[in-house]
Design a protein around this motif. Structure first.
Motif, PDB file in Angstrom:
ATOM      1  N   ASP A  23       0.837  -1.246   0.006  1.00  0.00           N
ATOM      2  CA  ASP A  23      -0.149   0.181  -0.189  1.00  0.00           C
ATOM      3  C   ASP A  23       0.800   1.132  -0.160  1.00  0.00           C
ATOM      4  OD1 ASP A  23      -3.040   0.395   0.797  1.00  0.00           O
ATOM      5  OD2 ASP A  23      -1.719   2.041   1.141  1.00  0.00           O
ATOM      6  N   ALA A  28      -1.694   3.001   6.842  1.00  0.00           N
ATOM      7  CA  ALA A  28      -2.491   1.971   6.558  1.00  0.00           C
ATOM      8  C   ALA A  28      -1.430   0.652   6.882  1.00  0.00           C
ATOM      9  CB  ALA A  28      -3.052   1.862   5.092  1.00  0.00           C
ATOM     10  N   VAL A  46       1.726   1.066  -6.341  1.00  0.00           N
ATOM     11  CA  VAL A  46       1.382   0.008  -7.324  1.00  0.00           C
ATOM     12  C   VAL A  46       1.811   0.402  -9.075  1.00  0.00           C
ATOM     13  CG1 VAL A  46      -1.080   0.555  -7.874  1.00  0.00           C
ATOM     14  CG2 VAL A  46      -0.385  -1.611  -7.583  1.00  0.00           C
ATOM     15  N   TRP A  47       2.125   1.500  -9.105  1.00  0.00           N
ATOM     16  CA  TRP A  47       2.460   2.011 -10.492  1.00  0.00           C
ATOM     17  C   TRP A  47       3.579   1.669 -10.624  1.00  0.00           C
ATOM     18  CZ3 TRP A  47      -1.235   1.665 -13.301  1.00  0.00           C
ATOM     19  CH2 TRP A  47      -2.733   1.936 -12.801  1.00  0.00           C
ATOM     20  N   ILE A  63      -8.778  -4.813  -3.798  1.00  0.00           N
ATOM     21  CA  ILE A  63     -10.257  -4.335  -3.304  1.00  0.00           C
ATOM     22  C   ILE A  63     -10.326  -2.778  -3.145  1.00  0.00           C
ATOM     23  CG2 ILE A  63     -11.835  -4.616  -1.520  1.00  0.00           C
ATOM     24  CD1 ILE A  63     -10.501  -7.361  -0.700  1.00  0.00           C
ATOM     25  N   PHE A  64     -11.056  -2.313  -3.947  1.00  0.00           N
ATOM     26  CA  PHE A  64     -11.273  -0.942  -3.760  1.00  0.00           C
ATOM     27  C   PHE A  64     -10.057  -0.117  -3.981  1.00  0.00           C
ATOM     28  CE2 PHE A  64     -15.750  -0.038  -1.962  1.00  0.00           C
ATOM     29  CZ  PHE A  64     -16.242  -1.072  -2.737  1.00  0.00           C
ATOM     30  N   ALA A  65      -9.033  -0.507  -4.881  1.00  0.00           N
ATOM     31  CA  ALA A  65      -7.936  -0.017  -5.194  1.00  0.00           C
ATOM     32  C   ALA A  65      -7.257  -0.063  -6.464  1.00  0.00           C
ATOM     33  CB  ALA A  65      -6.678  -0.553  -4.053  1.00  0.00           C
TER      34      ALA A  65
HETATM   35  C1  LIG Z   1     -10.109   2.478  -0.725  1.00  0.00           C
HETATM   36  S1  LIG Z   1      -8.532   1.782   0.152  1.00  0.00           S
HETATM   37  C2  LIG Z   1      -8.906   0.142   0.184  1.00  0.00           C
HETATM   38  C3  LIG Z   1      -7.821  -0.498   1.067  1.00  0.00           C
HETATM   39  C4  LIG Z   1      -8.094  -2.035   1.173  1.00  0.00           C
HETATM   40  N1  LIG Z   1      -8.106  -2.707  -0.100  1.00  0.00           N
HETATM   41  C5  LIG Z   1      -9.281  -2.303   1.702  1.00  0.00           C
HETATM   42  O1  LIG Z   1     -10.461  -2.539   1.222  1.00  0.00           O
HETATM   43  O2  LIG Z   1      -9.458  -2.189   3.120  1.00  0.00           O
HETATM   44  C6  LIG Z   1      -7.751   2.090  -1.203  1.00  0.00           C
HETATM   45  C7  LIG Z   1      -6.408   1.909  -0.974  1.00  0.00           C
HETATM   46  O3  LIG Z   1      -5.361   2.040  -1.834  1.00  0.00           O
HETATM   47  C8  LIG Z   1      -4.464   2.693  -1.534  1.00  0.00           C
HETATM   48  N2  LIG Z   1      -3.547   3.350  -2.750  1.00  0.00           N
HETATM   49  C9  LIG Z   1      -3.890   4.573  -3.414  1.00  0.00           C
HETATM   50  N3  LIG Z   1      -3.280   4.495  -4.533  1.00  0.00           N
HETATM   51  C10 LIG Z   1      -2.205   3.665  -4.286  1.00  0.00           C
HETATM   52  C11 LIG Z   1      -0.906   3.446  -5.121  1.00  0.00           C
HETATM   53  N4  LIG Z   1      -0.526   4.292  -6.316  1.00  0.00           N
HETATM   54  N5  LIG Z   1      -0.269   2.398  -4.815  1.00  0.00           N
HETATM   55  C12 LIG Z   1      -0.392   1.525  -3.646  1.00  0.00           C
HETATM   56  N6  LIG Z   1      -1.762   1.816  -3.098  1.00  0.00           N
HETATM   57  C13 LIG Z   1      -2.539   3.035  -3.549  1.00  0.00           C
HETATM   58  C14 LIG Z   1      -4.572   3.643  -0.601  1.00  0.00           C
HETATM   59  O4  LIG Z   1      -3.335   4.165   0.326  1.00  0.00           O
HETATM   60  C15 LIG Z   1      -5.707   2.895   0.199  1.00  0.00           C
HETATM   61  O5  LIG Z   1      -5.179   2.099   1.363  1.00  0.00           O
END
Ligand SMILES: C[S@@+](CC[C@H](N)C(=O)[O-])C[C@H]1O[C@@H](n2cnc3c(N)ncnc32)[C@H](O)[C@@H]1O
Length: 190
Positions: A23, A28, A46-47, A63-65
């Motif tokens: 993450d 988090a 993640v990019w 999940i939502f990410a």
């Molecule tokens: C809506 S949350 C969902 C987190 C987890 N999957 C859950 O459902 O509890 C989105 C997550 O994506 C992470 N995130 C956003 N952009 C990201 C990136 N470029 N690389 C890695 N993580 C990222 C955020 O920090 C956040 O923890």
């Protein structure tokens, strides 16, 4: 990985030999590291290329990410599984205005599948919807997570009912990694 909630449930329900939790948020991941003492928890964008060797992963969960299709394809072994969960437009609709949430456009799951199908096949797709009862504190936490939270906005607790019924709605898509020779990516003609 977010705070590791889903990975912990996964660890409880299926035998896993190694877990890597990624993450971009160190806050988090600190929580994830406490929940998942045996996992490798890495603050990672993640990019960027993922810190995992080629074809070494049996199961990826997202999940939502954000997703990086090319990197997911590189690290996932042939026949491996990728589970993607995306919100539906009615997700938390009852509080989207008050909590400053972004509107979720329809067809997000189709876009996800289109981006992944050169290297993955869609094996199953299931929409899930259920009501949740939230307290004013829950609603305030959701507001703090959303875009309005970044601008310091907060929801006035005294304007909220004791119990608010809201909808949770999302799509769970299961993909299988194609064999490399079956990839739909066009190969350059020489
Ligand atoms: C809506 S949350 C969902 C987190 C987890 N999957 C859950 O459902 O509890 C989105 C997550 O994506 C992470 N995130 C956003 N952009 C990201 C990136 N470029 N690389 C890695 N993580 C990222 C955020 O920090 C956040 O923890």
């Amino acid at each position: 990985a977010g705070t590791g909630y889903y990975l912990r449930e996964l660890e409880r329900q299926v035998p896993v030999s190694a877990v890597v939790a990624l993450d971009i948020s160190k806050f988090a991941l600190r929580r994830a590291a406490k929940l998942l003492p045996d996992a490798l928890c890495l603050v990672w964008d993640v990019w960027r290329p993922l810190p995992v060797v080629d074809e070494s992963v049996d199961l990826l969960i997202n999940i939502f990410a954000p997703r990086n299709p090319d990197e997911f394809a590189r690290v996932c072994r042939e026949g491996g599984v990728l589970i993607v969960v995306t919100p539906l437009p009615q997700h938390l609709q009852e509080i989207s205005d008050v909590a400053g949430l972004l509107n979720i456009r329809s067809g997000k799951d189709d876009d996800v599948a289109a981006a992944l199908t050169p290297d993955f096949t869609l094996a199953a797709s299931r929409s899930v919807e259920f009501p949740m009862t939230l307290t004013p504190e829950d609603v305030q936490n959701i507001a703090a997570m959303g875009p309005a939270g970044h601008h310091g906005a907060s929801v006035r607790m005294d304007t909220l009912p004791e119990r608010l019924r809201v909808t949770a709605a999302f799509t769970v898509q299961t993909f299988h990694r194609r064999r490399k020779e079956d990839s739909e990516k066009s190969t350059p003609v020489r």
